[in-house]
Design an enzyme around this catalytic site. Structure first.
Site, PDB file in Angstrom:
ATOM      1  N   ASP A   1      -0.394  23.852 -14.180  1.00  0.00           N
ATOM      2  CA  ASP A   1      -2.056  23.583 -14.804  1.00  0.00           C
ATOM      3  C   ASP A   1      -1.685  22.975 -16.031  1.00  0.00           C
ATOM      4  O   ASP A   1      -2.350  22.020 -16.348  1.00  0.00           O
ATOM      5  CB  ASP A   1      -2.610  25.062 -14.853  1.00  0.00           C
ATOM      6  CG  ASP A   1      -2.917  25.655 -13.535  1.00  0.00           C
ATOM      7  OD1 ASP A   1      -2.934  25.173 -12.425  1.00  0.00           O
ATOM      8  OD2 ASP A   1      -2.947  26.859 -13.434  1.00  0.00           O
TER       9      ASP A   1
ATOM     10  N   HIS B   1      -9.449  30.597 -12.040  1.00  0.00           N
ATOM     11  CA  HIS B   1     -10.061  28.998 -11.608  1.00  0.00           C
ATOM     12  C   HIS B   1     -11.370  29.076 -10.695  1.00  0.00           C
ATOM     13  O   HIS B   1     -11.939  28.182 -10.936  1.00  0.00           O
ATOM     14  CB  HIS B   1      -8.883  28.571 -10.764  1.00  0.00           C
ATOM     15  CG  HIS B   1      -7.703  28.247 -11.165  1.00  0.00           C
ATOM     16  ND1 HIS B   1      -7.348  27.436 -12.383  1.00  0.00           N
ATOM     17  CD2 HIS B   1      -6.243  28.683 -10.735  1.00  0.00           C
ATOM     18  CE1 HIS B   1      -5.938  27.306 -12.706  1.00  0.00           C
ATOM     19  NE2 HIS B   1      -5.351  28.224 -11.892  1.00  0.00           N
TER      20      HIS B   1
ATOM     21  N   LYS C   1       0.671   0.111   7.422  1.00  0.00           N
ATOM     22  CA  LYS C   1       1.230  -1.279   7.184  1.00  0.00           C
ATOM     23  C   LYS C   1       1.932  -1.859   8.610  1.00  0.00           C
ATOM     24  O   LYS C   1       1.682  -2.625   9.097  1.00  0.00           O
ATOM     25  CB  LYS C   1       1.874  -1.359   5.968  1.00  0.00           C
ATOM     26  CG  LYS C   1       1.348  -1.184   4.840  1.00  0.00           C
ATOM     27  CD  LYS C   1       1.931  -1.010   3.359  1.00  0.00           C
ATOM     28  CE  LYS C   1       3.417  -0.072   3.570  1.00  0.00           C
ATOM     29  NZ  LYS C   1       2.759   1.357   3.267  1.00  0.00           N
TER      30      LYS C   1
ATOM     31  N   GLY D   1       0.857  -1.279  -0.068  1.00  0.00           N
ATOM     32  CA  GLY D   1       0.032   0.071  -0.079  1.00  0.00           C
ATOM     33  C   GLY D   1       0.792   1.269   0.098  1.00  0.00           C
ATOM     34  O   GLY D   1       2.059   1.068   0.179  1.00  0.00           O
ATOM     35  N   PRO D   2       0.211   2.453  -0.300  1.00  0.00           N
ATOM     36  CA  PRO D   2       1.017   3.553  -0.244  1.00  0.00           C
ATOM     37  C   PRO D   2       1.708   4.075   1.146  1.00  0.00           C
ATOM     38  O   PRO D   2       1.000   3.441   2.132  1.00  0.00           O
ATOM     39  CB  PRO D   2      -0.099   4.817  -0.751  1.00  0.00           C
ATOM     40  CG  PRO D   2      -1.180   3.952  -1.009  1.00  0.00           C
ATOM     41  CD  PRO D   2      -1.355   2.619  -0.521  1.00  0.00           C
ATOM     42  N   PRO D   3       2.611   4.903   1.232  1.00  0.00           N
ATOM     43  CA  PRO D   3       3.231   5.036   2.314  1.00  0.00           C
ATOM     44  C   PRO D   3       2.287   5.842   3.436  1.00  0.00           C
ATOM     45  O   PRO D   3       1.365   6.690   3.203  1.00  0.00           O
ATOM     46  CB  PRO D   3       4.445   6.195   1.984  1.00  0.00           C
ATOM     47  CG  PRO D   3       4.655   6.203   0.645  1.00  0.00           C
ATOM     48  CD  PRO D   3       3.199   5.600   0.200  1.00  0.00           C
ATOM     49  N   GLY D   4       2.553   5.618   4.745  1.00  0.00           N
ATOM     50  CA  GLY D   4       1.666   6.260   5.638  1.00  0.00           C
ATOM     51  C   GLY D   4       0.144   5.702   5.922  1.00  0.00           C
ATOM     52  O   GLY D   4      -0.599   6.386   6.503  1.00  0.00           O
TER      53      GLY D   4
ATOM     54  N   GLU E   1      -6.003  33.240 -10.133  1.00  0.00           N
ATOM     55  CA  GLU E   1      -6.773  32.458  -9.034  1.00  0.00           C
ATOM     56  C   GLU E   1      -8.176  32.641  -9.320  1.00  0.00           C
ATOM     57  O   GLU E   1      -8.919  31.812  -9.351  1.00  0.00           O
ATOM     58  CB  GLU E   1      -6.405  32.703  -7.679  1.00  0.00           C
ATOM     59  CG  GLU E   1      -4.912  32.399  -7.251  1.00  0.00           C
ATOM     60  CD  GLU E   1      -4.521  30.886  -7.536  1.00  0.00           C
ATOM     61  OE1 GLU E   1      -5.539  30.081  -7.417  1.00  0.00           O
ATOM     62  OE2 GLU E   1      -3.367  30.773  -7.893  1.00  0.00           O
TER      63      GLU E   1
END
Length: 672
Positions: free
Chosen positions: A556, A481, A256, A250-253, A478
């Site tokens: 972007d 967006h 596990k 699984g991904p870090p953190g 900004e």
């Protein structure tokens, strides 16, 4: 420097291509003398042929490239050939003291790339970074049509005892045993101290399944391992073989290591955690010895307690990623992982030793390690969903004074899909710290909001002084967006817009409106996302003109390009041009977000892909400009307000909109 027969560089390159060269060494020279590498940009290449003869090239000017520069030159088709030089093997002249000196050099000798461009320029480049899979590096060279060869470092040492190094090496031999004895003794003492410290910490920090939330499926599979440990006789009665190896992926953190500790605590059995770096040291063959010692220690722990025992190997991919047939093989790593596999194969039926490995890079692990019989089960530990994030926050806020108005479910909704358990623990801690600094009696929802922003984009750098023209440009960007989030179909105004620089290098950000976790995306969803990302660049072009577009849209543009590539190549969303198919092979580490696409289609198809990408991006950009032009009055007023306040929330943006009388076309779009 000793004189050897001299050849031209062209002859050297031809002998390399024919496979006649066994090893090379570079000597930096100036005025006919050997100097240090930073004192000259001229070299001679010492070459040892397969028959043992040594020769040297004429003096050549060389340029120094970083690995990134090497890749860039290769991508542009400028690299004609490259020699990857490493200390995998050594070529030595006879002589006892020469062999001793070579032995010392093996621990520090650096690999490098020696290459030449098509224009004849010779360069020396840094080796591939350690995180780059050697197989991926070889594929990259093939993809860029770079001819390459692997050679060993040539070391030439004088065998005469009374030579230049005789006295120094002789002295080193006389005094070597004592520091070696001290180093080994200190290493053993340090290891025992580290183990004692770890045991003391573990005794204080008890981890149970009550501390684990948000990964219910993985937790259920680990509870099944608990049944294997507690009721092994029952499984044996039915003829079931109890699995002895489990691989947490699984991904870090995401928890596990926490799952492994909780399993040992719930089962009330000894637990030993190691990392591969504890196995490998500068001393040769110590890796396999350390592995045998660790496994024997776990066996003794199980025997002394009359129970099973767990050995947890974290980041096991750092050993298992290098197969025996790898061209970049590290012999010490190979011996170490081979010893691990031998120990796992050697478990007796009555031995209750369970090995748990953890990795976030399963794709680079050798199949020999992952096969059933060694690691019988792979347990996926994923990112938590919305329900899981709320449960994890509840665990980490148990002993925190939350205000009655603080709703952890709402806090979980503010966090994006992809937040790990470690990220959420950090958010809860940062919220607590903020409440303390502001001298609050309890932790409020705004503390969590600021904590999430801090984890995502870093702390605000209010001390940074921006020029007025930069502030208004950032505000237009900004707001571009933000307006597209409202009118392109994202479900409303953004939660927050800011033009305050942050410690993670972000010059401003626009936080999307709250949405539920989504696992399936339509073509319309992708096109909407592209238009939102184009909003900043389009707003700048409308206000300043096409010649005054800034660098602010770099990320972007990277994101929109990646989205369109996935639409076309992974999801077949250009079937009218290319048909319903996938294009390219994805390789790399998805858990770490480091993947690349290997092309498996023709040049004609590649042109069709480029054409489809260009068409989608152009249409989306034009539609974005049309919407922003319809709302130009709103764009200008809201940008001025954002410049003044530096941050705006959704309610403030809506208030500004109500104060403006928009043109009919834009109003009709708004009503839709």
């Amino acid at each position: 420097m000793k004189i050897y027969p001299e050849i031209k560089f062209d002859n050297f390159a031809k002998q390399v291509e024919k496979g006649l060269v066994g090893g090379i060494s570079l000597k930096y020279v100036a005025d006919g003398k050997e100097v240090k590498n930073f004192e000259s940009n001229q070299i001679v290449i010492l070459m040892q042929s397969r028959n043992g003869e040594i020769s040297t090239t004429q003096k050549i000017e060389i340029f120094k490239f970083t690995f990134t520069e090497f890749v860039s030159q290769g991508k542009n088709g400028e690299v004609d050939g490259a020699v990857i030089v490493s200390n995998k093997k050594t070529f030595r002249q006879s002589g006892f003291f020469g062999r001793i000196k070579n032995w010392f050099k093996e621990a520090t000798e650096q690999s490098y790339i020696l290459g030449w461009l098509k224009n004849g320029t010779l360069f020396i480049g840094d080796p591939p970074p350690s995180l780059l899979n050697p197989g991926d590096f070889a594929k990259m060279l093939h993809e860029y049509n770079i001819k390459y060869w692997e050679l060993d470092i040539l070391r030439i040492e004088e065998s005469n005892f009374f030579g230049k190094w005789g006295f120094m090496i002789g002295s080193a031999i006389l005094i070597f045993p004592f520091p070696l004895f001290v180093a080994i003794s200190n290493s053993n003492i340090g290891r025992k101290r580290d183990e004692a410290a770890k045991a003391a910490i573990a005794a204080k920090q008890k981890t149970t399944f009550d501390n684990i939330a948000g990964i219910d499926e993985a937790k259920a599979e680990v509870l099944e391992i608990l049944d294997f440990i507690k009721f092994s006789e029952e499984f044996a009665r039915y003829g079931a073989r109890t699995p002895k190896g489990f691989l947490f992926v699984g991904p870090p953190g995401c928890g596990k290591t926490l799952l492994a500790k909780a399993l040992a605590e719930e089962a009330k059995i000894p637990f030993k955690a190691v990392v591969p770096s504890e196995f490998v040291t500068v001393w040769r063959a110590s890796g396999a010895t350390s592995v045998r010692a660790v496994f024997q220690e776990v066996r003794n722990m199980a025997k002394a307690n009359g129970t099973a025992a767990i050995l947890f190997i974290d980041e096991i991919d750092s050993l298992g990623s290098r197969g025996i047939d790898s061209q970049w093989e590290d012999k010490e790593d190979s011996r170490t992982i081979t010893q691990v596999l031998t120990e796992m194969d050697g478990f007796q039926p009555n031995e209750k030793i369970f090995v748990i490995g953890a990795t976030n890079r399963p794709e680079v692990m050798d199949p020999a390690i992952r096969r059933p019989g060694r690691f019988d089960r792979e347990i996926i530990v994923p990112f938590p969903d919305l329900k899981g994030r709320k449960e994890i926050l509840s665990v980490h806020c148990r002993n925190k004074p939350l205000s009655p108005e603080t709703d952890l479910e709402k806090v979980a909704e503010l966090t994006p899909l992809g937040f790990s358990r470690a990220d959420l623990a950090n958010v809860a801690n940062e919220a607590s710290i903020r409440a303390v600094r502001l001298k609050k009696r309890s932790i409020e929802i705004d503390d969590f909001e600021m904590a999430i922003e801090k984890v995502l984009v870093g702390s605000e750098r209010k001390s940074t002084i921006m020029r007025e023209e930069d502030k208004i440009r950032a505000a237009y960007h900004e707001m571009g967006h933000g307006i597209m989030m409202k009118f392109a179909g994202c479900g409303g105004f953004p939660q927050k817009i800011s033009i305050i620089p942050t410690t993670k290098g972000v010059g401003g950000f626009t936080k999307a409106p709250q949405k539920e976790d989504k696992y399936y995306y339509t073509k319309k969803d992708f096109l909407t996302r592209i238009k939102v990302l184009f909003g900043g660049r389009a707003a700048e072009e409308i206000i300043y003109g096409s010649d005054e577009i800034s660098t602010g849209a770099k990320e972007d543009l990277q994101q929109v390009t990646k989205i369109v590539e996935e639409m076309i190549c992974d999801f077949g969303m250009a079937s009218d041009i290319l048909g319903p198919r996938t294009l390219g092979l994805i390789e790399g580490s998805p858990y770490l977000g480091k993947t690349f696409r290997k092309r498996n289609y023709s040049e004609k198809t590649a042109k069709d892909v480029d054409s489809a990408i260009r068409e989608i991006l152009t249409n989306c950009y034009n539609e974005t400009k049309k919407i922003l032009e319809d709302y130009r009055q709103y764009l200008e007023k809201s940008a001025q307000e954002l410049k003044k306040k530096e941050t705006l929330n959704g309610e403030e943006m809506e208030t500004i909109l109500k104060e403006i009388k928009e043109p009919l076309g834009a109003l009709s779009l708004f009503l839709l």
